[in-house]
Design a protein around this motif. Structure first.
Motif, PDB file in Angstrom:
ATOM      1  N   VAL A  17     -17.218  -0.948 -60.344  1.00  0.00           N
ATOM      2  CA  VAL A  17     -16.844  -2.162 -59.611  1.00  0.00           C
ATOM      3  C   VAL A  17     -15.567  -1.925 -58.791  1.00  0.00           C
ATOM      4  O   VAL A  17     -15.497  -2.293 -57.617  1.00  0.00           O
ATOM      5  CB  VAL A  17     -16.666  -3.354 -60.578  1.00  0.00           C
ATOM      6  N   VAL A  18     -14.564  -1.291 -59.387  1.00  0.00           N
ATOM      7  CA  VAL A  18     -13.316  -1.028 -58.669  1.00  0.00           C
ATOM      8  C   VAL A  18     -13.569  -0.116 -57.471  1.00  0.00           C
ATOM      9  O   VAL A  18     -13.065  -0.358 -56.372  1.00  0.00           O
ATOM     10  CB  VAL A  18     -12.254  -0.421 -59.615  1.00  0.00           C
ATOM     11  N   GLY A  19     -14.374   0.923 -57.658  1.00  0.00           N
ATOM     12  CA  GLY A  19     -14.702   1.819 -56.548  1.00  0.00           C
ATOM     13  C   GLY A  19     -15.425   1.096 -55.431  1.00  0.00           C
ATOM     14  O   GLY A  19     -15.160   1.315 -54.243  1.00  0.00           O
ATOM     15  N   TYR A  20     -16.350   0.206 -55.785  1.00  0.00           N
ATOM     16  CA  TYR A  20     -17.077  -0.568 -54.783  1.00  0.00           C
ATOM     17  C   TYR A  20     -16.130  -1.492 -54.015  1.00  0.00           C
ATOM     18  O   TYR A  20     -16.212  -1.592 -52.796  1.00  0.00           O
ATOM     19  CB  TYR A  20     -18.189  -1.373 -55.450  1.00  0.00           C
ATOM     20  N   VAL A  21     -15.240  -2.149 -54.734  1.00  0.00           N
ATOM     21  CA  VAL A  21     -14.288  -3.060 -54.081  1.00  0.00           C
ATOM     22  C   VAL A  21     -13.398  -2.285 -53.103  1.00  0.00           C
ATOM     23  O   VAL A  21     -13.145  -2.743 -51.986  1.00  0.00           O
ATOM     24  CB  VAL A  21     -13.444  -3.817 -55.128  1.00  0.00           C
ATOM     25  N   ILE A  22     -12.945  -1.117 -53.505  1.00  0.00           N
ATOM     26  CA  ILE A  22     -12.114  -0.297 -52.606  1.00  0.00           C
ATOM     27  C   ILE A  22     -12.917   0.095 -51.369  1.00  0.00           C
ATOM     28  O   ILE A  22     -12.404   0.069 -50.254  1.00  0.00           O
ATOM     29  CB  ILE A  22     -11.583   0.954 -53.334  1.00  0.00           C
ATOM     30  N   ARG A  23     -14.178   0.449 -51.564  1.00  0.00           N
ATOM     31  CA  ARG A  23     -14.999   0.917 -50.447  1.00  0.00           C
ATOM     32  C   ARG A  23     -15.304  -0.178 -49.435  1.00  0.00           C
ATOM     33  O   ARG A  23     -15.359   0.086 -48.238  1.00  0.00           O
ATOM     34  CB  ARG A  23     -16.306   1.510 -50.974  1.00  0.00           C
ATOM     35  N   VAL A  24     -15.494  -1.422 -49.882  1.00  0.00           N
ATOM     36  CA  VAL A  24     -15.917  -2.477 -48.963  1.00  0.00           C
ATOM     37  C   VAL A  24     -14.776  -3.369 -48.473  1.00  0.00           C
ATOM     38  O   VAL A  24     -14.996  -4.179 -47.579  1.00  0.00           O
ATOM     39  CB  VAL A  24     -17.026  -3.363 -49.577  1.00  0.00           C
ATOM     40  N   THR A  25     -13.584  -3.235 -49.023  1.00  0.00           N
ATOM     41  CA  THR A  25     -12.466  -4.072 -48.601  1.00  0.00           C
ATOM     42  C   THR A  25     -11.759  -3.406 -47.416  1.00  0.00           C
ATOM     43  O   THR A  25     -11.266  -2.289 -47.545  1.00  0.00           O
ATOM     44  CB  THR A  25     -11.472  -4.278 -49.757  1.00  0.00           C
ATOM     45  N   PRO A  26     -11.715  -4.092 -46.277  1.00  0.00           N
ATOM     46  CA  PRO A  26     -11.138  -3.466 -45.079  1.00  0.00           C
ATOM     47  C   PRO A  26      -9.687  -3.010 -45.242  1.00  0.00           C
ATOM     48  O   PRO A  26      -9.319  -1.945 -44.751  1.00  0.00           O
ATOM     49  CB  PRO A  26     -11.236  -4.570 -44.016  1.00  0.00           C
ATOM     50  N   LEU A  28      -8.241  -1.857 -47.798  1.00  0.00           N
ATOM     51  CA  LEU A  28      -8.132  -0.711 -48.702  1.00  0.00           C
ATOM     52  C   LEU A  28      -8.814   0.546 -48.167  1.00  0.00           C
ATOM     53  O   LEU A  28      -8.939   1.531 -48.888  1.00  0.00           O
ATOM     54  CB  LEU A  28      -8.725  -1.068 -50.068  1.00  0.00           C
ATOM     55  N   GLN A  29      -9.243   0.550 -46.909  1.00  0.00           N
ATOM     56  CA  GLN A  29      -9.942   1.696 -46.338  1.00  0.00           C
ATOM     57  C   GLN A  29      -9.143   3.000 -46.383  1.00  0.00           C
ATOM     58  O   GLN A  29      -9.737   4.060 -46.559  1.00  0.00           O
ATOM     59  CB  GLN A  29     -10.388   1.396 -44.907  1.00  0.00           C
ATOM     60  N   PRO A  30      -7.805   2.983 -46.241  1.00  0.00           N
ATOM     61  CA  PRO A  30      -7.076   4.260 -46.358  1.00  0.00           C
ATOM     62  C   PRO A  30      -7.222   4.919 -47.732  1.00  0.00           C
ATOM     63  O   PRO A  30      -7.113   6.134 -47.853  1.00  0.00           O
ATOM     64  CB  PRO A  30      -5.616   3.870 -46.099  1.00  0.00           C
ATOM     65  N   GLU A  33     -10.849   7.751 -49.468  1.00  0.00           N
ATOM     66  CA  GLU A  33     -11.021   9.161 -49.821  1.00  0.00           C
ATOM     67  C   GLU A  33     -10.543   9.452 -51.239  1.00  0.00           C
ATOM     68  O   GLU A  33     -10.884  10.485 -51.809  1.00  0.00           O
ATOM     69  CB  GLU A  33     -10.276  10.074 -48.849  1.00  0.00           C
ATOM     70  N   SER A  34      -9.722   8.585 -51.790  1.00  0.00           N
ATOM     71  CA  SER A  34      -9.139   8.804 -53.114  1.00  0.00           C
ATOM     72  C   SER A  34      -9.884   8.062 -54.225  1.00  0.00           C
ATOM     73  O   SER A  34      -9.391   7.992 -55.346  1.00  0.00           O
ATOM     74  CB  SER A  34      -7.677   8.352 -53.109  1.00  0.00           C
ATOM     75  N   ILE A  35     -11.040   7.517 -53.936  1.00  0.00           N
ATOM     76  CA  ILE A  35     -11.771   6.745 -54.945  1.00  0.00           C
ATOM     77  C   ILE A  35     -12.042   7.559 -56.216  1.00  0.00           C
ATOM     78  O   ILE A  35     -11.802   7.056 -57.313  1.00  0.00           O
ATOM     79  CB  ILE A  35     -13.063   6.132 -54.364  1.00  0.00           C
ATOM     80  N   PRO A  36     -12.514   8.809 -56.131  1.00  0.00           N
ATOM     81  CA  PRO A  36     -12.734   9.548 -57.386  1.00  0.00           C
ATOM     82  C   PRO A  36     -11.456   9.718 -58.208  1.00  0.00           C
ATOM     83  O   PRO A  36     -11.487   9.588 -59.437  1.00  0.00           O
ATOM     84  CB  PRO A  36     -13.269  10.906 -56.917  1.00  0.00           C
TER      85      PRO A  36
END
Length: 87
Positions: A17-26, A28-30, A33-36
């Motif tokens: 869920v946290v990874g998805y939120v980071i990916r779709v929130t404008p 948090l786009q920077p 690349e650091s999601i993993p």
């Protein structure tokens, strides 16, 4: 020991869920690349909180967090979602 013994389902779902939120929130786009790295660290922390701060619990949490990244990729490939798609 199998890999299933090192996964904590609650941590996998929370990190997914946290990874998805980071990916779709404008905004948090920077951090995209650091999601993993983010979900790995979050998983280690959650693993320690859930099972007590032992080395094994922290490793189990980190593995669970990183597994959420792989699970996300499996969903995306199975559903044929494009990289830029938010769904």
């Amino acid at each position: 020991m199998s890999l299933n013994e090192y996964l904590i389902p609650v941590v996998v779902v929370a990190c997914l869920v946290v990874g998805y939120v980071i990916r779709v929130t404008p905004i948090l786009q920077p951090a995209r690349e650091s999601i993993p790295l983010i979900v790995g660290i979050l998983g280690a922390i959650l693993g320690g909180v859930i099972q007590g701060f032992t080395v094994e619990a922290i490793i189990m949490g980190a593995v669970s967090g990183l597994a959420s990244t792989g699970l996300n990729q499996v969903f995306r490939k199975t559903l044929n979602l494009k990289e830029g798609a938010s769904k």
